[in-house]
Write a protein that holds these residues in place. Sequence first.
Motif, PDB file in Angstrom:
ATOM      1  N   LYS A   1      35.433  35.603  42.803  1.00  0.00           N
ATOM      2  CA  LYS A   1      36.730  36.032  42.042  1.00  0.00           C
ATOM      3  C   LYS A   1      37.281  36.860  42.911  1.00  0.00           C
ATOM      4  O   LYS A   1      37.778  37.272  44.009  1.00  0.00           O
ATOM      5  CB  LYS A   1      36.628  35.211  41.228  1.00  0.00           C
ATOM      6  CG  LYS A   1      36.426  33.601  41.207  1.00  0.00           C
ATOM      7  CD  LYS A   1      36.135  33.548  39.609  1.00  0.00           C
ATOM      8  CE  LYS A   1      35.991  31.807  39.270  1.00  0.00           C
ATOM      9  NZ  LYS A   1      36.968  31.001  38.147  1.00  0.00           N
TER      10      LYS A   1
ATOM     11  N   LYS B   1      39.938  38.311  45.402  1.00  0.00           N
ATOM     12  CA  LYS B   1      41.331  39.340  44.790  1.00  0.00           C
ATOM     13  C   LYS B   1      40.840  40.396  45.559  1.00  0.00           C
ATOM     14  O   LYS B   1      42.942  40.929  45.515  1.00  0.00           O
ATOM     15  CB  LYS B   1      41.233  39.782  43.257  1.00  0.00           C
ATOM     16  CG  LYS B   1      41.779  40.151  43.160  1.00  0.00           C
ATOM     17  CD  LYS B   1      41.814  40.354  40.932  1.00  0.00           C
ATOM     18  CE  LYS B   1      43.045  40.690  40.209  1.00  0.00           C
ATOM     19  NZ  LYS B   1      42.791  41.075  39.012  1.00  0.00           N
TER      20      LYS B   1
ATOM     21  N   HIS C   1      42.673  39.682  48.914  1.00  0.00           N
ATOM     22  CA  HIS C   1      44.248  39.437  48.867  1.00  0.00           C
ATOM     23  C   HIS C   1      44.741  40.734  48.576  1.00  0.00           C
ATOM     24  O   HIS C   1      45.993  40.868  49.199  1.00  0.00           O
ATOM     25  CB  HIS C   1      44.577  38.430  47.490  1.00  0.00           C
ATOM     26  CG  HIS C   1      45.925  38.186  47.503  1.00  0.00           C
ATOM     27  ND1 HIS C   1      46.357  37.843  48.393  1.00  0.00           N
ATOM     28  CD2 HIS C   1      46.741  38.215  46.563  1.00  0.00           C
ATOM     29  CE1 HIS C   1      47.635  36.796  48.122  1.00  0.00           C
ATOM     30  NE2 HIS C   1      47.826  37.770  46.824  1.00  0.00           N
ATOM     31  N   GLU C   2      44.456  41.631  48.051  1.00  0.00           N
ATOM     32  CA  GLU C   2      45.096  42.585  47.427  1.00  0.00           C
ATOM     33  C   GLU C   2      45.313  43.678  48.803  1.00  0.00           C
ATOM     34  O   GLU C   2      46.505  44.112  49.262  1.00  0.00           O
ATOM     35  CB  GLU C   2      44.781  43.706  46.099  1.00  0.00           C
ATOM     36  CG  GLU C   2      45.270  42.736  44.963  1.00  0.00           C
ATOM     37  CD  GLU C   2      44.317  44.109  43.725  1.00  0.00           C
ATOM     38  OE1 GLU C   2      43.707  44.963  43.402  1.00  0.00           O
ATOM     39  OE2 GLU C   2      44.420  43.794  43.043  1.00  0.00           O
TER      40      GLU C   2
END
Length: 396
Positions: free
Chosen positions: A65, A69, A72-73
Motif C-alpha cells: 500500500k 501510494k 502514485h505520488e
Amino acid sequence: MRTKHVNLLIALIAVTLFSFSCFCISRMTQINNQLINCKNHMLEFKENMQRLKNKTENNSQEMMKVLNKVKHEITQREDLSRNLVVEKKVDTLGKDEIESDTFEDLKFFLPHLRKAGRIYPEVIIGKGKTGVSFAVGISTVSRGEYSYLKQTLTSVVSRMTLAEEKDSVVIVSVADSNEEYLYSVVKMIKKKFKRQVMSGSLEVISIPTFFYPNMLNGKQTTEESPNSMSQQVKQVLDFCFLMLYAKPKAMYYLQLEDDIIAKYMYFTKITNFVHNISTNNWFYIEFSILGFIGKLFRSEDLPDFVRFFLMFYKVKPIDLLLDDIFQLKMCKPQEIFKECLKRSKQVRIRYKPSLFQHVGIHSSFPGREQYYKVLRQVGLDLNPVSTICSLGCCED
C-alpha cells in the motif's frame, strides 16, 4: 530339596520379569509423555509460524500500500512536471530573442545575473498569448496555511465577459522557492480555471531562484528585522520581473495582488474609462488607492518604471517608489511641490470608487498580520466579503 531350589529359581525369574515389566512400562510412559510434549511443542511452533506468516503477509500488504501510494505520488509529480512546459507560438520575427532581450536590463542593476545567461521564467503554463489590450499581473507567495489566491482569481476571471477575456491575459507569477506551493497553485488553477488555461487567457510563471541576490536566499523568519526589509526588497524585484514578462503581451498592464477582490464589471469599467479618457498624457491610472494594487500602466512605459524601481529597490517599498518617480518625471525644477500636485490629477489619474479591495489579513511577509477597517459590503459569488481599506488610508 531340589524342588525347593526350582521354586526359588522360578520366583527369582518371576520377580526379575515383573521388575523388567515395571521398568518397561515406566520407560514407555516417559517416552509417551515426551512424545506428547514434543507434539505440543510442534503444535505451538506451528501456531507461532502461522502467526508469523500472517503478520508477514499483513506487513507485506501494508508495504505494498505504501509503495503504491509513493508510486502514485511520483507519477503525479512526473505528470505535473511534464505539464509545466512552456507552450509558446514563436512567430517569424524572432519572438524568443525579443523576450530574452526584455530581461537584459536586469543584468545592469543586478550584477550577479551577468553570468546567468538567458533570463526567463522557469515555468510557464499557457499559450504564450500576445497582441491583447490588457495584461493583468498577480504576484503570489506562500502564506503558510492561509491563501487568498483562489478567491482572488475567481473574482478577477469570473467578472470578465467572454470578449474581455479574449482580449486579455491574466498572469500569475509564483515568486516562491517552495516547490510544494508551486505545485499546489498549478494544480488549483488547472482544475478550477481549466477553460481559461486552455484558451491562453490565464498563465502561470515561476521566477527562477537565481534571479534574487544572495541576501534574499536565506531562510524566512517571523522577526520584523532585518528579514522584513529583505522581503520588502524581494517584493520590488518580484513586481519588476512580472512587469517585464507582461510587457510584450498587451497594450496596457494592470497590477494586482493575490489577496484582493475585484468588483462586478470591473473590467468593463476599466476598458471604458481608458478608451474614453480625455487626455493621452497620463502617467498611470489608479483603480485602487491601496499600495500598488489596481495601478494601470502603458506597457511601453514599463521598462522605464522597472529601471527606476531597480535603482532604488533596496531603499523603499514599490508603492513609495511610484510616488518618487512621479515627482522626478513630472515636477519641474524649482517648482513648488503644491503646484506639481495640482497638475498630478491630470497625469496621475484616480478612478472613483475603487474597483479592487484588499481582503488579506495574513501578510505575504512572514509573521505579519494586517488589520483593516471595514467600510461597506461588496457582493461576491463565493462568500460575502467586506470592502476594506488600510487604517489611515480609507477611501472617500
